[in-house]
Design an enzyme around this catalytic site. Structure first.
Site, PDB file in Angstrom:
ATOM      1  N   SER A  56     -14.341  -6.028   6.530  1.00  0.00           N
ATOM      2  CA  SER A  56     -13.116  -5.489   7.134  1.00  0.00           C
ATOM      3  C   SER A  56     -13.369  -4.770   8.449  1.00  0.00           C
ATOM      4  CB  SER A  56     -12.433  -4.526   6.160  1.00  0.00           C
ATOM      5  OG  SER A  56     -13.274  -3.414   5.885  1.00  0.00           O
ATOM      6  N   GLY A  93     -13.405  -7.113   2.437  1.00  0.00           N
ATOM      7  CA  GLY A  93     -13.939  -7.133   1.083  1.00  0.00           C
ATOM      8  C   GLY A  93     -15.206  -7.943   0.922  1.00  0.00           C
ATOM      9  N   ASN A 122     -20.287  -3.032   1.381  1.00  0.00           N
ATOM     10  CA  ASN A 122     -19.610  -3.191   0.096  1.00  0.00           C
ATOM     11  C   ASN A 122     -20.608  -3.360  -1.051  1.00  0.00           C
ATOM     12  OD1 ASN A 122     -16.934  -2.946   1.015  1.00  0.00           O
ATOM     13  ND2 ASN A 122     -16.949  -5.061   1.726  1.00  0.00           N
ATOM     14  N   ASP A 205      -5.944   5.998   6.444  1.00  0.00           N
ATOM     15  CA  ASP A 205      -6.765   5.935   5.233  1.00  0.00           C
ATOM     16  C   ASP A 205      -8.076   6.689   5.391  1.00  0.00           C
ATOM     17  OD1 ASP A 205      -8.350   4.280   6.803  1.00  0.00           O
ATOM     18  OD2 ASP A 205      -7.914   2.443   5.681  1.00  0.00           O
ATOM     19  N   HIS A 208     -11.023   3.238   8.030  1.00  0.00           N
ATOM     20  CA  HIS A 208     -11.163   2.185   9.032  1.00  0.00           C
ATOM     21  C   HIS A 208     -10.857   2.709  10.429  1.00  0.00           C
ATOM     22  CE1 HIS A 208     -10.446   0.013   5.225  1.00  0.00           C
ATOM     23  NE2 HIS A 208     -11.321  -0.844   5.733  1.00  0.00           N
TER      24      HIS A 208
END
Length: 229
Positions: A56, A93, A122, A205, A208
């Site tokens: 991402s 992801g 991740n 958030d 990012h």
């Protein structure tokens, strides 16, 4: 690992990266139309390609693709009159395992001159054994070299918080410099340096990079990429 106090604060927020941007089809084959692998301009077709292969962060989660750091790199390249075309193959992801599964299809689409590998975060946030992460990253590098022996390769380094144990975090952070040395590729020490953990440089958030943050990330990448061009 925690040689800089800002790093320690910044990477804590990265703990939520995997869940916040998890690709619901991460364990399934990626559809061909989910990544940018071809140019719409005939005039661009013959330019050497710089391929960003990541998650991402490369994809520019929450932003227009034109605002993501790979697009900003293209603008830097154009402003200097360098003859390269950037292709953004980032998928939200993505893990190193899913990336290793889809890389062959991406490499088959067109010849590349520079390959920038931005994967691994991740894995670390999900507690995947570091040996598996390292093996997948090396496998992708080897696949690039097997298909395009002359391509230059850049690896983006990442850090994770110590939630899964300090030893695991240290082992994870060491993966990237170890691979860079072993495979003789260039290393971006920490992709999100001076961005992670800074509210004004991230989306609501807190994870990012926003437009301003993307500019800094692009500069982090450019410091390593520019000498290769």
């Amino acid at each position: 690992m925690f040689v800089h106090k800002r790093y320690h604060l910044a990477i804590i927020l990265l703990f939520f990266l995997a869940s916040a941007c998890k690709n619901p089809t991460a364990d399934k084959p990626v559809e061909k139309n989910t990544i940018e692998v071809e140019s719409n301009s005939t005039n661009e077709e013959n330019k050497p390609i710089i391929l960003f292969f990541g998650n991402s962060l490369s994809a520019g989660y929450g932003l227009d693709p034109s605002e993501a750091f790979p697009s900003l790199i293209q603008r830097k390249i154009d402003s200097l009159g360098l003859d390269y075309r950037v292709v953004n193959a980032g998928v939200s992801g993505e893990t190193t395992a899913t990336g290793n599964s889809r890389i062959d299809w991406v490499l088959d689409r067109q010849e590349i001159s520079v390959f920038i590998l931005e994967l691994g975060a991740n894995d670390g946030l999900r507690g995947i054994p570091t040996k598996e992460t390292k093996a997948n990253l090396i496998s992708m590098i080897d696949k690039v070299r097997a298909k395009y022996p002359e391509a230059k390769i850049v690896l983006a380094g990442m850090m994770i918080p110590p939630n899964l144990g300090i030893e695991y975090s240290k082992e994870f952070s060491q993966i990237f410099p170890d691979i860079a040395k072993e495979k003789m590729v260039k290393l971006i020490p920490f992709l999100l340096d001076n961005v992670a953990g800074i509210d004004s440089l991230n989306l609501p958030d807190g994870i990012h990079p926003n437009i301003k943050g993307q500019v800094i990330v692009a500069n982090n990448v450019w410091q390593t990429l520019k000498p290769e061009l």
